[in-house]
Design a protein around this motif. Sequence first.
Motif, PDB file in Angstrom:
ATOM      1  N   UNK A 196      12.385   4.874   0.925  1.00 40.32           N
ATOM      2  CA  UNK A 196      12.515   4.416  -0.458  1.00 40.32           C
ATOM      3  C   UNK A 196      11.325   4.845  -1.311  1.00 40.32           C
ATOM      4  N   UNK A 197      10.141   4.906  -0.709  1.00 39.13           N
ATOM      5  CA  UNK A 197       8.941   5.220  -1.483  1.00 39.13           C
ATOM      6  C   UNK A 197       8.661   6.716  -1.590  1.00 39.13           C
ATOM      7  N   UNK A 198       8.747   7.424  -0.479  1.00 39.13           N
ATOM      8  CA  UNK A 198       8.384   8.844  -0.486  1.00 39.13           C
ATOM      9  C   UNK A 198       9.582   9.783  -0.614  1.00 39.13           C
ATOM     10  N   UNK A 199      10.747   9.400  -0.114  1.00 38.29           N
ATOM     11  CA  UNK A 199      11.902  10.282  -0.176  1.00 38.29           C
ATOM     12  C   UNK A 199      11.771  11.456   0.776  1.00 38.29           C
TER      13      UNK A 199
ATOM     14  N   UNK B 211       0.823  -1.209   0.000  1.00 37.58           N
ATOM     15  CA  UNK B 211       0.000   0.000   0.000  1.00 37.58           C
ATOM     16  C   UNK B 211       0.859   1.262   0.000  1.00 37.58           C
ATOM     17  N   UNK B 212       1.942   1.262   0.779  1.00 37.90           N
ATOM     18  CA  UNK B 212       2.811   2.436   0.855  1.00 37.90           C
ATOM     19  C   UNK B 212       3.432   2.730  -0.515  1.00 37.90           C
ATOM     20  N   UNK B 213       3.929   1.708  -1.166  1.00 40.05           N
ATOM     21  CA  UNK B 213       4.499   1.915  -2.500  1.00 40.05           C
ATOM     22  C   UNK B 213       3.442   2.437  -3.470  1.00 40.05           C
ATOM     23  N   UNK B 214       2.244   1.895  -3.393  1.00 41.25           N
ATOM     24  CA  UNK B 214       1.162   2.343  -4.280  1.00 41.25           C
ATOM     25  C   UNK B 214       0.784   3.791  -4.002  1.00 41.25           C
ATOM     26  N   UNK B 215       0.630   4.130  -2.728  1.00 39.08           N
ATOM     27  CA  UNK B 215       0.266   5.502  -2.354  1.00 39.08           C
ATOM     28  C   UNK B 215       1.337   6.504  -2.768  1.00 39.08           C
ATOM     29  N   UNK B 216       2.579   6.096  -2.704  1.00 38.64           N
ATOM     30  CA  UNK B 216       3.673   7.018  -3.015  1.00 38.64           C
ATOM     31  C   UNK B 216       3.763   7.355  -4.497  1.00 38.64           C
ATOM     32  N   UNK B 217       3.129   6.544  -5.335  1.00 36.90           N
ATOM     33  CA  UNK B 217       3.191   6.799  -6.775  1.00 36.90           C
ATOM     34  C   UNK B 217       2.404   8.049  -7.167  1.00 36.90           C
ATOM     35  N   UNK B 218       1.493   8.462  -6.309  1.00 35.23           N
ATOM     36  CA  UNK B 218       0.736   9.690  -6.544  1.00 35.23           C
ATOM     37  C   UNK B 218       1.514  10.861  -5.960  1.00 35.23           C
TER      38      UNK B 218
END
Length: 345
Positions: free
Chosen positions: A283-286, A237-244
Motif C-alpha cells: 500500500x505504501x511503496x507499490x 515509519x513505513x508510510x512516512x518513508x514511502x512519501x519520499x
Amino acid sequence: MAADIPIIDAHIHLYPEAEISTLAWCTPEHPLAKQHSLEEYNTATGDSKPQGFIFVETDRKNDLESGVKDGSGWKYPLMEVSWLKRIIAGQPKDGEGHTKEDAAMCTAFIPWAPLPSGAVVMEKYIDMVKKEAGDSWPKVRGFRYLLQDKPKGTMLQDNFIESLKFLGRKGFVFDLGVDQHNRGRAQLEEVVEMIDRAHDGVPEEQKVVFIINHMCKPDLTVYNTHTDTSFIAWRTAIYTLSKCNKTYMKLSGGFPEMPDSLKQRSAEDIFDALMPWMTILVASFGASRIMFASDWPVCTVGVGDGAWTKWKKIVERLCWMASFEEEEKRMVWGGTALKAYGIEQ
C-alpha cells in the motif's frame, strides 16, 4: 510467477573461506562461519536461478580512524572489493567456488564506506575503491555503512549527513540497514530525520537514493497487530518513508525476525502470518518501489537449505495477493532493482 520473468536477487552476501577471519561478526561457532560461494548460491536457487544478483557488503572489520590517516584501516573492505572483482572478471582463486561462466551474474555491488568520517574522507576512500575495482568499477552502484548496531545518533551526525549528500552528488545510492525489532521505534524516527536532512536544500537530481534493507527488520513475532505498539510504530515509519520518492524497499530479511516455529512452516502459512506487514508495504511503496531480495545466506539460518525457494514463494504469493499485473510483477522481480540502482540493461 511466469517463467519468462527474469529475477534479479537484490541482496546477497558471498565470501571465500580464506577471508572469513575478516568478517567483523563471524565467530567460530556462528552458523555462517564457512565459505558461501556462488556455487552454493546457484545450488540454493535451483531451477529458479536468477539472471543476476546485487552483492551487498558483508560488514568486514575496519578502523575508521586509521583509514582516515593512511587507508590501512580500510584493508578488509578493500579486500572485499578485490574479491568481487575476481567474480566479475571470472578469475577465481582455487577453491573460491565460482567460475568464468558466473562472471555475468553480478549485476551490481555495494561496498562498505566510512560515512561517519565525512565527504572529504569519503572521496579519498571511493578513489581507493575505484582503483581496487579496476574494470569492475562500473558495477559499483552505491555504498553501505550498516547502521542497525551503531550508537544512537550516528546517522544524524553532521559528517554522516554530509557523506550522504556527497553520494547523491556523485550518483551513488545508499543501502540503508536498520533494525526496528531490536532497536525499537527511536531508530526508525532517526531514519526519517536523516533522510529529511540529507535531502534538505539539495536539487532533486542530486538527492541520494535510499534503498531500505529487510523491511527495516520489523518484529515478526507480534500476534495482535491492531494494538501492538511495535507494529504501529513500524507502520507509521513505513508510510512516512514511502512519501519520499527517493526511497525503495527490499522484500527481504524476514526469516531472522520470525519465531523459530514459524520459520519451519510452509511458505503459504508464513505469508498468512506476514500479511499485515506485506499489506502495508504494498500500500505504501507499490510495485514500482519494492524489490525481491533473498538475503542469502543469512536467510538459511534456522530455516535450512530450502530457504531461498521458500522466500521466493512468499513473494510470489504477495504478488498474487496484490493482484499485480504482468508489468508490476516484472518490477518486483527485477525492474525495481534496476531502476533504483540506476542499472542499464
